[in-house]
Enzyme design. Structure first.
Site, PDB file in Angstrom:
ATOM      1  N   SER A 155     -59.218  12.015  44.147  1.00 54.02           N
ATOM      2  CA  SER A 155     -58.714  10.639  44.145  1.00 54.02           C
ATOM      3  C   SER A 155     -59.788   9.717  44.709  1.00 54.02           C
ATOM      4  CB  SER A 155     -57.439  10.526  44.982  1.00 54.02           C
ATOM      5  OG  SER A 155     -56.436  11.383  44.483  1.00 54.02           O
ATOM      6  N   LEU A 164     -57.342  10.708  51.386  1.00 51.94           N
ATOM      7  CA  LEU A 164     -57.279  10.673  49.930  1.00 51.94           C
ATOM      8  C   LEU A 164     -57.788  12.023  49.444  1.00 51.94           C
ATOM      9  CD1 LEU A 164     -58.688   7.133  48.986  1.00 51.94           C
ATOM     10  CD2 LEU A 164     -56.390   7.987  48.482  1.00 51.94           C
ATOM     11  N   ASP A 165     -57.111  12.598  48.457  1.00 58.14           N
ATOM     12  CA  ASP A 165     -57.544  13.887  47.930  1.00 58.14           C
ATOM     13  C   ASP A 165     -58.958  13.791  47.371  1.00 58.14           C
ATOM     14  OD1 ASP A 165     -55.084  14.938  48.539  1.00 58.14           O
ATOM     15  OD2 ASP A 165     -54.277  14.707  46.516  1.00 58.14           O
ATOM     16  N   LYS A 166     -59.615  14.935  47.271  1.00 52.98           N
ATOM     17  CA  LYS A 166     -60.983  14.989  46.764  1.00 52.98           C
ATOM     18  C   LYS A 166     -61.100  14.348  45.390  1.00 52.98           C
ATOM     19  CE  LYS A 166     -64.676  18.280  45.609  1.00 52.98           C
ATOM     20  NZ  LYS A 166     -65.068  19.722  45.592  1.00 52.98           N
TER      21      LYS A 166
END
Length: 239
Positions: free
Chosen positions: A106, A102-104
């Protein structure tokens, strides 16, 4: 591994419950570093724990964790540039690794486990495993926008068209999206290609595992039936 009470360690290894572990320790059947363990003692990763002569290790049991990754936390094991990683928050007594990032910026559900075969199978795009998200964008969600997402969106940067997916409106600026693939920054790229930007992104389900009532930074260990179902759905035989 941080130091933890011996009864808890035995329970984490799947040997028995904490109550049963207390009984085994009291009966002198557990050793730490070759010496009979005492009630209330603690162990760390450098200690050798044995039950009736058989070494006990956390990796002996297949473990899967459901973890709520908060916004601002990076999915990585080691990164000198990351302010905070998931393993700064996740204090688990044995080594686990994550399935899918998961992106930072998100948040939401991240599955972690100690079986590399299962992790690889969950990440494999050919498995078409469902992942469900709640997304907030910077403009009103219309049926036209949702239909574009459902049909598949051409991502020029990657040179691919996304697979068909499910999408439904949940609010003026929010919608629910179910994907069966995991391209790099896929949802953000899809939204951008449709003329909008993602403001908030939360993953709420991976396959049949839901985020549930976990709070940011918390985790829960999946029960035996959930773990077995993951193995079945990934096509990996279990005993």
């Amino acid at each position: 591994m941080e130091r933890m009470r011996l009864n808890k360690y035995l329970a984490h290894c799947g040997v028995c419950s904490r109550r049963e572990a207390d009984r085994l320790i009291e009966e002198g059947r557990v050793e730490v570093n070759g010496t009979t363990a005492q009630m209330g003692c603690a162990v760390s990763g450098s200690d050798v724990v044995s039950l009736e002569g058989r070494r006990i290790q956390a990796g002996d049991r297949k473990v899967v964790l459901a973890f709520y990754k908060p916004v601002g936390v990076t999915c990585t094991e080691r990164d000198s540039h990351a302010e905070k990683t998931i393993f700064d928050l996740l204090k688990y007594p044995s080594r686990v690794t994550y399935a899918g990032r998961l992106d930072k910026d998100s948040e939401g559900l991240l599955l972690l486990g100690n079986d590399g075969d299962l992790i690889q199978a969950m990440m494999k795009g050919s498995g078409s495993h469902e992942k469900e998200y709640v997304v907030k964008i910077n403009r009103e969600v219309t049926e036209e926008f949702l239909e574009k997402m459902r049909r598949g969106v051409y991502l020029e940067e990657l040179g691919v068209t996304t697979k068909k997916c499910r999408a439904e409106r949940t609010g003026m600026f929010t919608f629910r999206l179910v994907l069966t693939q995991g391209l790099n920054r896929q949802i953000k790229r899809m939204c951008l290609a449709c003329g909008c930007r993602v403001r908030e992104l939360k993953r709420v389900r991976v396959m049949h595992i839901e985020l549930g009532d976990l709070r940011p930074g918390e985790y829960r260990e999946l029960d035996r039936e959930d773990v077995r179902r993951l193995y079945r759905e990934c096509g990996i035989p279990t005993k």
